[in-house]
Design a protein around this motif. Structure first.
Motif, PDB file in Angstrom:
ATOM      1  N   MET A  67      29.699  45.322  40.199  1.00 39.00           N
ATOM      2  CA  MET A  67      29.014  44.055  40.469  1.00 39.00           C
ATOM      3  C   MET A  67      30.010  42.896  40.503  1.00 39.00           C
ATOM      4  N   GLN A  68      30.949  42.898  39.565  1.00 40.91           N
ATOM      5  CA  GLN A  68      31.948  41.831  39.566  1.00 40.91           C
ATOM      6  C   GLN A  68      32.835  41.910  40.799  1.00 40.91           C
ATOM      7  N   LEU A  69      33.187  43.121  41.214  1.00 35.54           N
ATOM      8  CA  LEU A  69      34.005  43.276  42.417  1.00 35.54           C
ATOM      9  C   LEU A  69      33.287  42.734  43.645  1.00 35.54           C
ATOM     10  N   LEU A  70      32.001  43.016  43.772  1.00 35.39           N
ATOM     11  CA  LEU A  70      31.247  42.502  44.919  1.00 35.39           C
ATOM     12  C   LEU A  70      31.263  40.982  44.942  1.00 35.39           C
ATOM     13  N   ALA A  71      31.173  40.366  43.772  1.00 32.37           N
ATOM     14  CA  ALA A  71      31.245  38.908  43.715  1.00 32.37           C
ATOM     15  C   ALA A  71      32.641  38.403  44.061  1.00 32.37           C
ATOM     16  N   ARG A  99      28.621  33.740  49.650  1.00 30.58           N
ATOM     17  CA  ARG A  99      28.341  34.006  48.241  1.00 30.58           C
ATOM     18  C   ARG A  99      26.933  34.559  48.055  1.00 30.58           C
ATOM     19  N   GLU A 100      25.989  34.034  48.787  1.00 31.25           N
ATOM     20  CA  GLU A 100      24.611  34.479  48.638  1.00 31.25           C
ATOM     21  C   GLU A 100      24.436  35.926  49.079  1.00 31.25           C
ATOM     22  N   CYS A 101      25.339  36.413  49.906  1.00 34.04           N
ATOM     23  CA  CYS A 101      25.281  37.805  50.380  1.00 34.04           C
ATOM     24  C   CYS A 101      26.110  38.753  49.521  1.00 34.04           C
ATOM     25  N   ILE A 145      28.164  44.840  27.898  1.00 34.03           N
ATOM     26  CA  ILE A 145      28.067  45.109  29.328  1.00 34.03           C
ATOM     27  C   ILE A 145      26.617  45.052  29.784  1.00 34.03           C
ATOM     28  N   ALA A 146      25.705  45.571  28.966  1.00 36.61           N
ATOM     29  CA  ALA A 146      24.286  45.519  29.319  1.00 36.61           C
ATOM     30  C   ALA A 146      23.816  44.068  29.466  1.00 36.61           C
ATOM     31  N   ALA A 147      24.260  43.207  28.553  1.00 39.50           N
ATOM     32  CA  ALA A 147      23.886  41.791  28.640  1.00 39.50           C
ATOM     33  C   ALA A 147      24.461  41.153  29.909  1.00 39.50           C
ATOM     34  N   MET A 148      25.667  41.548  30.292  1.00 38.70           N
ATOM     35  CA  MET A 148      26.290  41.019  31.508  1.00 38.70           C
ATOM     36  C   MET A 148      25.514  41.448  32.752  1.00 38.70           C
ATOM     37  N   ILE A 149      25.202  42.748  32.850  1.00 33.43           N
ATOM     38  CA  ILE A 149      24.492  43.246  34.030  1.00 33.43           C
ATOM     39  C   ILE A 149      23.126  42.596  34.134  1.00 33.43           C
ATOM     40  N   ARG A 150      22.438  42.502  33.015  1.00 37.19           N
ATOM     41  CA  ARG A 150      21.109  41.884  33.005  1.00 37.19           C
ATOM     42  C   ARG A 150      21.167  40.454  33.513  1.00 37.19           C
ATOM     43  N   TRP A 151      22.159  39.696  33.040  1.00 37.18           N
ATOM     44  CA  TRP A 151      22.260  38.297  33.471  1.00 37.18           C
ATOM     45  C   TRP A 151      22.627  38.205  34.949  1.00 37.18           C
ATOM     46  N   MET A 152      23.527  39.060  35.396  1.00 36.23           N
ATOM     47  CA  MET A 152      23.970  39.018  36.787  1.00 36.23           C
ATOM     48  C   MET A 152      22.826  39.303  37.760  1.00 36.23           C
ATOM     49  N   LEU A 153      21.924  40.205  37.374  1.00 36.42           N
ATOM     50  CA  LEU A 153      20.831  40.597  38.264  1.00 36.42           C
ATOM     51  C   LEU A 153      19.534  39.842  37.983  1.00 36.42           C
ATOM     52  N   GLY A 154      19.557  38.930  37.022  1.00 36.39           N
ATOM     53  CA  GLY A 154      18.340  38.176  36.720  1.00 36.39           C
ATOM     54  C   GLY A 154      17.263  39.056  36.118  1.00 36.39           C
ATOM     55  N   GLU A 171      25.988  33.678  40.530  1.00 35.95           N
ATOM     56  CA  GLU A 171      24.714  32.951  40.486  1.00 35.95           C
ATOM     57  C   GLU A 171      24.104  32.824  41.879  1.00 35.95           C
ATOM     58  N   ALA A 172      24.938  32.560  42.874  1.00 33.44           N
ATOM     59  CA  ALA A 172      24.433  32.478  44.246  1.00 33.44           C
ATOM     60  C   ALA A 172      23.958  33.845  44.732  1.00 33.44           C
ATOM     61  N   ALA A 173      24.693  34.900  44.387  1.00 30.57           N
ATOM     62  CA  ALA A 173      24.312  36.248  44.806  1.00 30.57           C
ATOM     63  C   ALA A 173      23.001  36.674  44.167  1.00 30.57           C
ATOM     64  N   ARG A 174      22.809  36.311  42.916  1.00 26.59           N
ATOM     65  CA  ARG A 174      21.538  36.612  42.250  1.00 26.59           C
ATOM     66  C   ARG A 174      20.390  35.903  42.952  1.00 26.59           C
ATOM     67  N   HIS A 175      20.619  34.672  43.317  1.00 24.05           N
ATOM     68  CA  HIS A 175      19.597  33.924  44.060  1.00 24.05           C
ATOM     69  C   HIS A 175      19.282  34.623  45.375  1.00 24.05           C
TER      70      HIS A 175
END
Length: 475
Positions: free
Chosen positions: A121-125, A142-144, A199-208, A438-442
């Motif tokens: 996920m971080q690499l995609l960002a 960024r949104e993509c 890591i679980a907290a990070m993934i959860r936040w990244m994906l909303g 944040e933009a990607a999550r949106h």
């Protein structure tokens, strides 16, 4: 800054990271083949932190497209990502699999793991935007960034990784069990490791996670309670209160609490501040601060009389204050009591203290003392750990490696090193990358709710325009 400080040479370090990306890594990395996603993430994240806004990135548009394809090829149909493309089958092979029931019973479906999912996920960002990408505005790119990621499957998979005690494991597997109906039972593999909780907290936040869809959220309060139970008698954090405390675990615990309380679109915990979660998750803040400060000690180079000692260590105590350490002291850090220094522990301790200080849990004593403390640690990193070919070593005199090189640079960036991008300590990437997340999550959440199908079609078209790959229309 003291005149005898070793300089930080960003050009030299950029060349080091470029070699890591463009050439074969040394044979010692062979054992890390299953964590290839982590190595790739550190390399790309390092070049991002080293590249100022006005500089041209060493990643070309073709690099970004190729790397992105590689990351998405590691996505598992059952949710999450694997550590490399050899760890999963092609999608056609999974046509008859039921991941919720663990079927079929024979054959290895491949297992996504929590660490690879985070780094993917971080690499995609990190790969999201390039100034020469078909003329598309950076914000649109960024949104993509998460385009092609199966958000719901990943969040469902993440929820399955949580145990009843609130802890998280590394992967989900099905094992034979004659006492269970059907002869098989689901297990969560991996230890009760505080790193998985972070890591679980990070993934959860990244994906909303926690809002917008019917996907079950993780049990946030059980996780916070598990973190609280990891604080030990000496104030540090470990896997449990009966294990040895460790600076890396302390960082993971504190950063997890920070991210669980960080607002995100549709996050039901957004009404809880990080301060609330820190109160729930940290039993003894004073002891934690004392333990973190005790990780620093004076470094003394080996003398002729110390032929059997690799280097000398001297704890900095209330008796040995910074004022009595001389004009140019070197402060190293260890991760556990009575252990040698390691460059990554400077990151774990400094980053943890910086997160706590931003939330109002400062050390006190005035900013000037804190500045002197950091300069002594910076002097140690640059003078003893920085390698002449670029990168940083694990110990004084050692070769540089990807892991310690990135975390040493992260420590410098977290303390506003002039030539590095501003840094988000909890996410361990630049703040610019966090804005992309944040933009990607949106962008992902635009697909949810009424008119979601139309929004999805719009996003597919936007993704194809940004990346020039119509194949993504089937992702």
């Amino acid at each position: 800054m003291d005149s005898d400080d070793a300089p930080f040479d960003p050009a030299r370090h950029l060349r080091y990271w470029q070699r890591c990306m463009r050439t074969l890594l040394p044979h010692q990395y062979t054992a890390a083949d299953s964590t290839r996603m982590m190595l790739g993430c550190f390399c790309v994240a390092a070049t991002d932190v080293l590249t100022q806004v006005s500089d041209q990135s060493i990643l070309t548009a073709h690099d970004r497209e190729t790397f992105r394809e590689w990351v998405l090829a590691c996505q598992h149909p059952g949710g999450g990502f694997v550590g490399g493309p050899t760890h999963t089958y092609s999608r056609a092979v999974y046509a008859g699999f039921d991941f919720d029931r663990g079927l079929p019973e024979t054959g290895a479906p491949g297992e996504a793991n929590i660490a690879a999912t985070l780094f993917a996920m971080q690499l995609l960002a990190l790969l999201a935007h390039s100034d020469d990408k078909n003329g598309e505005p950076i914000e649109k790119q960024r949104e993509c960034a998460f385009f092609g990621v199966d958000r719901d499957s990943t969040l469902r998979w993440l929820q399955q990784l949580q145990r009843p005690d609130g802890s998280f494991g590394e992967y989900v597997a099905y094992v034979p069990d004659v006492q269970t109906l059907g002869g098989r039972r689901k297990v969560v593999g991996g230890g009760a490791d505080m790193r998985y909780c972070y890591i679980a907290a990070m993934i959860r936040w990244m994906l909303g996670g926690g809002g917008h869809t019917g996907v079950l959220d993780i049990d946030v309060y059980a996780l916070v309670q598990h973190i609280r139970q990891g604080q030990t008698y000496d104030g540090g954090f470990a896997e449990s209160s009966t294990h040895e405390s460790h600076a890396g675990y302390a960082f993971c615990a504190i950063a997890a609490l920070e991210l669980l309380g960080r607002s995100a679109d549709g996050d039901p915990t957004s009404s809880l501040s990080s301060l609330d979660l820190f109160t729930r998750g940290i039993a003894d803040m004073t002891a934690l601060l004392r333990w973190l400060v005790a990780r620093a000690f004076l470094y003394s180079p080996k003398s002729e009389d110390d032929s059997n000692v690799e280097w000398q260590e001297s704890m900095v105590t209330e008796v040995t204050t910074m004022e009595t350490c001389g004009d140019t002291p070197l402060l190293a850090c260890n991760g556990r009591c009575n252990k040698h220094a390691d460059s990554c522990y400077t990151w774990w301790t400094v980053a943890t203290l910086s997160i706590l200080e931003r939330r109002g849990y400062g050390l006190g004593g005035g900013s000037e003392m804190n500045r002197d403390d950091w300069l002594a640690k910076r002097r140690f990193l640059l003078g003893k750990m920085q390698h002449h070919i670029g990168g940083f070593s694990k110990v004084p005199g050692g070769p540089p490696d990807v892991y310690h090189a990135y975390l040493s640079m992260a420590a410098l960036a977290s303390q506003n090193e002039a030539t590095l991008k501003t840094f988000d300590s909890a996410m361990c990437v630049s703040k610019e990358t966090v804005r992309t997340i944040e933009a990607a999550r949106h962008g992902l959440l635009r697909e949810v709710g009424e008119a979601g199908e139309r929004r999805r079609a719009d996003l597919l078209s936007l993704g194809a325009a940004c990346w020039g790959k119509k194949a993504y229309s089937e992702a």
